[in-house]
Design a protein around this motif. Structure first.
Motif, PDB file in Angstrom:
ATOM      1  N   ALA A 197     -21.156   2.231  11.455  1.00  0.00           N
ATOM      2  CA  ALA A 197     -21.620   2.205  12.847  1.00  0.00           C
ATOM      3  C   ALA A 197     -22.625   1.076  13.067  1.00  0.00           C
ATOM      4  O   ALA A 197     -22.576   0.369  14.080  1.00  0.00           O
ATOM      5  CB  ALA A 197     -22.252   3.548  13.220  1.00  0.00           C
ATOM      6  N   LEU A 198     -23.534   0.878  12.084  1.00  0.00           N
ATOM      7  CA  LEU A 198     -24.541  -0.181  12.219  1.00  0.00           C
ATOM      8  C   LEU A 198     -23.888  -1.559  12.125  1.00  0.00           C
ATOM      9  O   LEU A 198     -24.244  -2.475  12.879  1.00  0.00           O
ATOM     10  CB  LEU A 198     -25.607  -0.027  11.136  1.00  0.00           C
ATOM     11  N   ALA A 199     -22.924  -1.706  11.208  1.00  0.00           N
ATOM     12  CA  ALA A 199     -22.240  -2.995  11.060  1.00  0.00           C
ATOM     13  C   ALA A 199     -21.506  -3.356  12.350  1.00  0.00           C
ATOM     14  O   ALA A 199     -21.571  -4.502  12.817  1.00  0.00           O
ATOM     15  CB  ALA A 199     -21.268  -2.940   9.887  1.00  0.00           C
ATOM     16  N   ALA A 200     -20.793  -2.389  12.923  1.00  0.00           N
ATOM     17  CA  ALA A 200     -20.056  -2.652  14.165  1.00  0.00           C
ATOM     18  C   ALA A 200     -21.013  -2.927  15.323  1.00  0.00           C
ATOM     19  O   ALA A 200     -20.773  -3.816  16.148  1.00  0.00           O
ATOM     20  CB  ALA A 200     -19.156  -1.466  14.493  1.00  0.00           C
ATOM     21  N   THR A 201     -22.111  -2.179  15.375  1.00  0.00           N
ATOM     22  CA  THR A 201     -23.083  -2.364  16.457  1.00  0.00           C
ATOM     23  C   THR A 201     -23.715  -3.747  16.408  1.00  0.00           C
ATOM     24  O   THR A 201     -23.850  -4.422  17.431  1.00  0.00           O
ATOM     25  CB  THR A 201     -24.182  -1.291  16.364  1.00  0.00           C
ATOM     26  N   GLY A 216     -32.214  -2.536   3.139  1.00  0.00           N
ATOM     27  CA  GLY A 216     -30.970  -2.970   2.496  1.00  0.00           C
ATOM     28  C   GLY A 216     -29.753  -2.709   3.371  1.00  0.00           C
ATOM     29  O   GLY A 216     -28.822  -3.523   3.419  1.00  0.00           O
ATOM     30  N   GLU A 217     -29.744  -1.585   4.076  1.00  0.00           N
ATOM     31  CA  GLU A 217     -28.608  -1.265   4.947  1.00  0.00           C
ATOM     32  C   GLU A 217     -28.500  -2.275   6.084  1.00  0.00           C
ATOM     33  O   GLU A 217     -27.406  -2.728   6.432  1.00  0.00           O
ATOM     34  CB  GLU A 217     -28.767   0.145   5.510  1.00  0.00           C
ATOM     35  N   ALA A 218     -29.664  -2.651   6.651  1.00  0.00           N
ATOM     36  CA  ALA A 218     -29.650  -3.628   7.744  1.00  0.00           C
ATOM     37  C   ALA A 218     -29.206  -4.992   7.240  1.00  0.00           C
ATOM     38  O   ALA A 218     -28.445  -5.693   7.920  1.00  0.00           O
ATOM     39  CB  ALA A 218     -31.039  -3.716   8.376  1.00  0.00           C
ATOM     40  N   GLN A 219     -29.665  -5.390   6.047  1.00  0.00           N
ATOM     41  CA  GLN A 219     -29.266  -6.687   5.491  1.00  0.00           C
ATOM     42  C   GLN A 219     -27.765  -6.726   5.235  1.00  0.00           C
ATOM     43  O   GLN A 219     -27.100  -7.728   5.543  1.00  0.00           O
ATOM     44  CB  GLN A 219     -30.027  -6.952   4.192  1.00  0.00           C
ATOM     45  N   ARG A 220     -27.221  -5.647   4.678  1.00  0.00           N
ATOM     46  CA  ARG A 220     -25.773  -5.621   4.405  1.00  0.00           C
ATOM     47  C   ARG A 220     -24.982  -5.608   5.705  1.00  0.00           C
ATOM     48  O   ARG A 220     -23.891  -6.172   5.790  1.00  0.00           O
ATOM     49  CB  ARG A 220     -25.430  -4.403   3.545  1.00  0.00           C
ATOM     50  N   SER A 221     -25.506  -4.971   6.726  1.00  0.00           N
ATOM     51  CA  SER A 221     -24.820  -4.935   8.016  1.00  0.00           C
ATOM     52  C   SER A 221     -24.840  -6.301   8.696  1.00  0.00           C
ATOM     53  O   SER A 221     -23.854  -6.721   9.310  1.00  0.00           O
ATOM     54  CB  SER A 221     -25.474  -3.894   8.937  1.00  0.00           C
ATOM     55  N   LEU A 222     -25.971  -7.011   8.583  1.00  0.00           N
ATOM     56  CA  LEU A 222     -26.078  -8.338   9.196  1.00  0.00           C
ATOM     57  C   LEU A 222     -25.158  -9.351   8.523  1.00  0.00           C
ATOM     58  O   LEU A 222     -24.771 -10.339   9.139  1.00  0.00           O
ATOM     59  CB  LEU A 222     -27.523  -8.825   9.120  1.00  0.00           C
ATOM     60  N   GLN A 270     -14.264  -2.909   9.016  1.00  0.00           N
ATOM     61  CA  GLN A 270     -13.465  -2.777   7.793  1.00  0.00           C
ATOM     62  C   GLN A 270     -14.227  -3.261   6.561  1.00  0.00           C
ATOM     63  O   GLN A 270     -14.088  -2.706   5.474  1.00  0.00           O
ATOM     64  CB  GLN A 270     -12.163  -3.578   7.937  1.00  0.00           C
ATOM     65  N   LEU A 271     -15.040  -4.319   6.742  1.00  0.00           N
ATOM     66  CA  LEU A 271     -15.771  -4.879   5.599  1.00  0.00           C
ATOM     67  C   LEU A 271     -16.947  -4.012   5.180  1.00  0.00           C
ATOM     68  O   LEU A 271     -17.466  -4.159   4.071  1.00  0.00           O
ATOM     69  CB  LEU A 271     -16.274  -6.287   5.940  1.00  0.00           C
ATOM     70  N   ALA A 272     -17.380  -3.108   6.059  1.00  0.00           N
ATOM     71  CA  ALA A 272     -18.532  -2.264   5.749  1.00  0.00           C
ATOM     72  C   ALA A 272     -18.298  -1.431   4.492  1.00  0.00           C
ATOM     73  O   ALA A 272     -19.235  -1.156   3.734  1.00  0.00           O
ATOM     74  CB  ALA A 272     -18.842  -1.354   6.936  1.00  0.00           C
ATOM     75  N   GLN A 273     -17.047  -1.051   4.240  1.00  0.00           N
ATOM     76  CA  GLN A 273     -16.766  -0.219   3.061  1.00  0.00           C
ATOM     77  C   GLN A 273     -16.965  -1.017   1.766  1.00  0.00           C
ATOM     78  O   GLN A 273     -17.141  -0.428   0.702  1.00  0.00           O
ATOM     79  CB  GLN A 273     -15.335   0.318   3.141  1.00  0.00           C
ATOM     80  N   PHE A 274     -16.910  -2.358   1.856  1.00  0.00           N
ATOM     81  CA  PHE A 274     -17.105  -3.189   0.661  1.00  0.00           C
ATOM     82  C   PHE A 274     -18.569  -3.590   0.480  1.00  0.00           C
ATOM     83  O   PHE A 274     -19.027  -3.787  -0.645  1.00  0.00           O
ATOM     84  CB  PHE A 274     -16.236  -4.446   0.751  1.00  0.00           C
ATOM     85  N   THR A 275     -19.288  -3.756   1.590  1.00  0.00           N
ATOM     86  CA  THR A 275     -20.701  -4.142   1.483  1.00  0.00           C
ATOM     87  C   THR A 275     -21.606  -2.933   1.288  1.00  0.00           C
ATOM     88  O   THR A 275     -22.762  -3.082   0.894  1.00  0.00           O
ATOM     89  CB  THR A 275     -21.151  -4.891   2.757  1.00  0.00           C
ATOM     90  N   GLY A 276     -21.084  -1.732   1.603  1.00  0.00           N
ATOM     91  CA  GLY A 276     -21.920  -0.543   1.508  1.00  0.00           C
ATOM     92  C   GLY A 276     -22.796  -0.332   2.722  1.00  0.00           C
ATOM     93  O   GLY A 276     -23.708   0.504   2.707  1.00  0.00           O
ATOM     94  N   ALA A 277     -22.530  -1.085   3.790  1.00  0.00           N
ATOM     95  CA  ALA A 277     -23.313  -0.938   5.014  1.00  0.00           C
ATOM     96  C   ALA A 277     -22.792   0.249   5.826  1.00  0.00           C
ATOM     97  O   ALA A 277     -21.605   0.570   5.772  1.00  0.00           O
ATOM     98  CB  ALA A 277     -23.212  -2.209   5.850  1.00  0.00           C
ATOM     99  N   PRO A 278     -23.654   0.907   6.599  1.00  0.00           N
ATOM    100  CA  PRO A 278     -23.182   1.967   7.496  1.00  0.00           C
ATOM    101  C   PRO A 278     -22.208   1.370   8.513  1.00  0.00           C
ATOM    102  O   PRO A 278     -22.566   0.412   9.216  1.00  0.00           O
ATOM    103  CB  PRO A 278     -24.471   2.444   8.180  1.00  0.00           C
ATOM    104  N   TYR A 315     -19.860  10.424  19.952  1.00  0.00           N
ATOM    105  CA  TYR A 315     -19.283   9.515  20.956  1.00  0.00           C
ATOM    106  C   TYR A 315     -18.150   8.688  20.338  1.00  0.00           C
ATOM    107  O   TYR A 315     -17.063   8.559  20.918  1.00  0.00           O
ATOM    108  CB  TYR A 315     -20.376   8.598  21.504  1.00  0.00           C
ATOM    109  N   LEU A 316     -18.412   8.122  19.136  1.00  0.00           N
ATOM    110  CA  LEU A 316     -17.394   7.303  18.478  1.00  0.00           C
ATOM    111  C   LEU A 316     -16.125   8.094  18.209  1.00  0.00           C
ATOM    112  O   LEU A 316     -15.006   7.584  18.339  1.00  0.00           O
ATOM    113  CB  LEU A 316     -17.941   6.741  17.162  1.00  0.00           C
ATOM    114  N   GLU A 317     -16.295   9.360  17.820  1.00  0.00           N
ATOM    115  CA  GLU A 317     -15.127  10.192  17.517  1.00  0.00           C
ATOM    116  C   GLU A 317     -14.284  10.422  18.774  1.00  0.00           C
ATOM    117  O   GLU A 317     -13.045  10.371  18.727  1.00  0.00           O
ATOM    118  CB  GLU A 317     -15.599  11.533  16.938  1.00  0.00           C
ATOM    119  N   GLU A 318     -14.956  10.637  19.899  1.00  0.00           N
ATOM    120  CA  GLU A 318     -14.219  10.964  21.127  1.00  0.00           C
ATOM    121  C   GLU A 318     -13.580   9.734  21.776  1.00  0.00           C
ATOM    122  O   GLU A 318     -12.633   9.871  22.546  1.00  0.00           O
ATOM    123  CB  GLU A 318     -15.163  11.666  22.106  1.00  0.00           C
ATOM    124  N   VAL A 319     -14.119   8.543  21.515  1.00  0.00           N
ATOM    125  CA  VAL A 319     -13.512   7.331  22.098  1.00  0.00           C
ATOM    126  C   VAL A 319     -12.632   6.601  21.085  1.00  0.00           C
ATOM    127  O   VAL A 319     -12.309   5.425  21.261  1.00  0.00           O
ATOM    128  CB  VAL A 319     -14.587   6.360  22.649  1.00  0.00           C
TER     129      VAL A 319
END
Length: 220
Positions: free
Chosen positions: A140-144, A112-118, A130-138, A50-54
């Motif tokens: 899609a989860l960070a944006a969501t 850990g992924e949820a904590q980094r995303s939060l 954009q910051l997800a690449q520095f925190t190591g968070a997924p 879905y993300l790819e198509e939108v």
């Protein structure tokens, strides 16, 4: 193309519902999110597809955020006179939000992924992405979580501020923008241009402070 059409139609339905119902729950972003999520779940469509198509729609997020600064320019003289209150209030509110996200995510024993995303949830979704690449968070989860934070804040915060007697448009806008960023700023603009401008400042300060926090964490 079908997913772009579905997203636009879902948002349009949300706008129509908001005009007719006049309820905070009839938020167009929330309505569109529920409709699209329901279709994805029923159809078994992967979120990544879905993300790819939108992608053409998500590319418009950044200029849309910039457009929210227009009220700030119109009211720049008034806002300049209140800059101390705006900066102190916006930064302290965001700092409390970041601290609460970190504290509760650890108390609840989230992954850990949820904590980094939060950690980036108080920032608007394009910044969190954009910051997800520095925190190591997924990403899609960070944006969501950033969008979810904005939705919950836009739904609850205006009523809560009214309940505790916060009436000044600058205070209301700053609090809404610092917590609910883009979605909240759209909601704040319904209360008036000054509230919307203060919300834009709160959103900008939140993005700035979260970026500084992430930079510090990444170095550590």
């Amino acid at each position: 193309m079908p997913w772009i059409a579905l997203t636009l139609i879902a948002f349009a339905l949300g706008v129509v519902l908001q005009l007719r119902v006049r309820s905070p729950l009839a938020n167009p972003t929330l309505v569109a999110t529920l409709i699209v999520a329901g279709v994805l779940l029923v159809g078994g469509i992967p979120h990544a597809r879905y993300l790819e198509e939108v992608r053409p729609l998500t590319a418009l997020l950044a200029p849309a955020i910039v457009a929210l600064a227009v009220p700030m320019y119109r009211l720049r003289a008034l806002l300049a006179r209140q800059w101390r209150s705006l900066v102190i209030g916006g930064l302290s509110g965001t700092l409390v939000g970041v601290g609460a996200d970190v504290l509760f995510s650890r108390v609840l024993g989230l992954s850990g992924e949820a904590q980094r995303s939060l950690l980036t949830a108080p920032a608007t979704s394009p910044v969190a992405l954009q910051l997800a690449q520095f925190t190591g968070a997924p990403p899609a989860l960070a944006a969501t979580l950033a969008v979810l934070s904005g939705l919950v804040g836009a739904l609850i915060l205006p009523g809560f501020l009214t309940l505790i007697g916060v009436k000044h448009p600058l205070a209301r806008g700053l609090a809404i923008g610092a917590v609910a960023h883009g979605v909240g700023t759209a909601r704040a603009r319904e209360e008036g241009e000054l509230t919307g401008a203060a919300s834009s400042i709160g959103m900008g300060l939140a993005a700035l402070l979260v970026t500084v926090v992430v930079a510090g964490v990444s170095r550590g």
